[in-house]
Design an enzyme around this catalytic site. Structure first.
Site, short mmCIF file in Angstrom:
data_model
loop_
_atom_site.label_atom_id
_atom_site.label_comp_id
_atom_site.label_asym_id
_atom_site.label_seq_id
_atom_site.Cartn_x
_atom_site.Cartn_y
_atom_site.Cartn_z
N LYS A 40 0.96 -1.30 -0.06
CA LYS A 40 -0.13 -0.02 0.21
C LYS A 40 0.88 1.12 0.01
O LYS A 40 2.06 1.31 0.09
CB LYS A 40 -0.93 0.06 1.27
CG LYS A 40 -1.76 -1.29 1.09
CD LYS A 40 -2.91 -1.46 0.25
CE LYS A 40 -3.40 -2.77 0.08
NZ LYS A 40 -4.64 -3.10 0.07
C1 LIG Z 1 -5.80 -3.98 0.74
C2 LIG Z 1 -7.24 -3.81 0.76
C3 LIG Z 1 -7.87 -4.28 1.83
C4 LIG Z 1 -7.49 -5.25 2.84
O1 LIG Z 1 -6.34 -4.82 3.48
P1 LIG Z 1 -5.55 -5.90 4.01
O2 LIG Z 1 -4.46 -5.13 4.78
O3 LIG Z 1 -4.90 -6.77 2.96
O4 LIG Z 1 -6.37 -6.90 5.01
C5 LIG Z 1 -9.42 -3.89 1.71
N1 LIG Z 1 -9.87 -3.10 0.52
C6 LIG Z 1 -9.22 -2.67 -0.38
C7 LIG Z 1 -9.71 -1.71 -1.28
C8 LIG Z 1 -7.84 -2.97 -0.45
O5 LIG Z 1 -7.12 -2.49 -1.15
#
Ligand SMILES: *Cc1c(COP(=O)(O)O)cnc(C)c1O
Length: 376
Positions: free
Chosen positions: A186
């Protein structure tokens, strides 16, 4: 000797010596879970996101689930969201015991279409989860109007949009409560991790209890409600604190990279560059183009192969609309229910845009695409 070719991946987590030193300090401190670094991250992230309160958890999925718990979502409730997102968004609704109801997206922004949301509202609808997909905020004014009119709560899925603005306000405080992910790929990461933000203190207190088995915030081993183990470690938190310091710079480089791509790719027939609305910023978690294979002269799969041959590894987010998977088909969804989501899933291609990508790298990607577009 031939040099190893530089491989351009879709993501590359930033780790420097300072982060490594801080992780070692945490390990040696003995304060490893739900300690001072977690608290510091919560304080600094809420300040950054211009929101009053924040609670850290151990994933973005946990953040979404905790947020739904905090606003009181449970069995029998319907929650409206987009079918064009990472599966965690919709899974969190199932985790809360509620029913996911999809509404189609806008073909330009890829975000949930407020007009489609309104069509899906019933007497059981309790909340909307707009996703700020690829780093661009959803149409929050229209969504807020709907929420007010129909008395619904808004849970922002800001997992891809740390630091993005909508009309001079950061995401995270645009609805009732918001969820961020700190997963390794991210815009800002902690290895794994999640953050819940809100201007409602009671919601964040409920999250803080939920993340530790529903324990009272004042009294150990007193369980005031049901809960999970969603605790964050200080090892993760200290990585997050360091990343937050660099987030603005990271997002600026993503924007520079996106502009360089835009300038060159808009000239290539059959490629549609990403749309950005006037009333928001974009933090380009992904730089996502659409390929019209007839005009481009090659299929998306062939372009992916050509890029791979040149050590460039793009991503397809997302190759299939969520309503077509078994988990959600169970709710009666079928093909053509969400024509825009289904159509864009066949056209999108995300190019490496992260802060580890240089101007030279961008030029290389552009050259490969441009050359390929001229071949028959
Ligand atoms: C990455 C993501 C999640 C989930 O996050 P995690 O940390 O992988 O559990 C939820 N929604 C979106 C749009 C994402 O990109």
């Amino acid at each position: 000797m031939k040099e190893n070719p530089r491989k351009l991946y879709i993501a590359k987590p930033y780790i420097d010596d300072l982060i490594c030193q801080d992780v070692i300090s945490v390990l040696k401190s003995g304060n490893i879970v739900q300690g001072p670094k977690v608290k510091q991250l919560e304080e600094e992230f809420s300040k950054f996101s211009q929101v009053m309160y924040c609670a850290a958890v151990n994933s973005g999925t946990a953040a979404l689930h905790s947020a739904l718990f905090a606003i009181g979502i449970g069995p029998g409730d319907e929650v409206i969201t987009t079918p064009f997102t990472f599966v965690a968004t919709a899974n969190s609704i199932l985790m809360a015991g509620a029913t996911p109801v999809f509404a189609d997206v806008d073909e330009k922004t890829f975000n949930i279409d407020p007009k489609e949301i309104e069509k899906k509202i019933t007497s059981k609808t309790k909340a909307i989860i707009p996703v700020h997909l690829f780093g661009q905020p959803a149409e929050m004014d229209k969504i807020s109007d709907l929420a007010e009119h129909y008395n619904l709560k808004i849970v922002e899925d800001a997992c891809q949009a740390h630091g993005a603005y909508y009309k001079n306000k950061r995401v995270g405080g645009l609805g009732d409560i918001a969820a961020f992910s700190l997963y390794a790929t991210k815009n800002m990461m902690a290895g794994e991790g999640g953050l819940v933000t809100s201007n409602n203190e009671e919601y964040i207190e409920r999250v803080k209890s939920f993340r530790h088995h529903g324990q009272s915030l004042n009294e150990g081993y007193n369980y005031i409600s049901f809960g999970y183990n969603y605790r964050m470690t200080d090892i993760n938190a200290v990585i997050g604190i360091n990343q937050l310091k660099k987030l603005e710079e990271f997002n600026n480089i993503r924007n520079r990279n996106a502009l360089l791509y835009n300038e060159a790719l808009k000239e290539i027939k059959g490629i549609e560059i990403p749309f950005k609305g006037d009333n928001c910023s974009h933090v380009y978690h992904q730089y996502t183009i659409k390929i019209d294979s007839k005009k481009f002269g090659h299929s998306r799969a062939d372009l992916v192969n050509e890029l791979n041959r040149n050590d460039i590894f793009p991503g397809i987010f997302y190759p299939k609309s969520l309503h077509l998977f078994p988990t959600f088909k169970e709710f009666g969804y079928k093909e053509n229910d969400f024509p825009v989501s289904e159509s864009v899933s066949n056209l999108v291609l995300s190019l490496p845009v992260h802060p580890g990508i240089s101007e030279n790298d961008i030029q290389k990607v552009i050259n490969v695409i441009s050359r390929f577009s001229k071949q028959s």
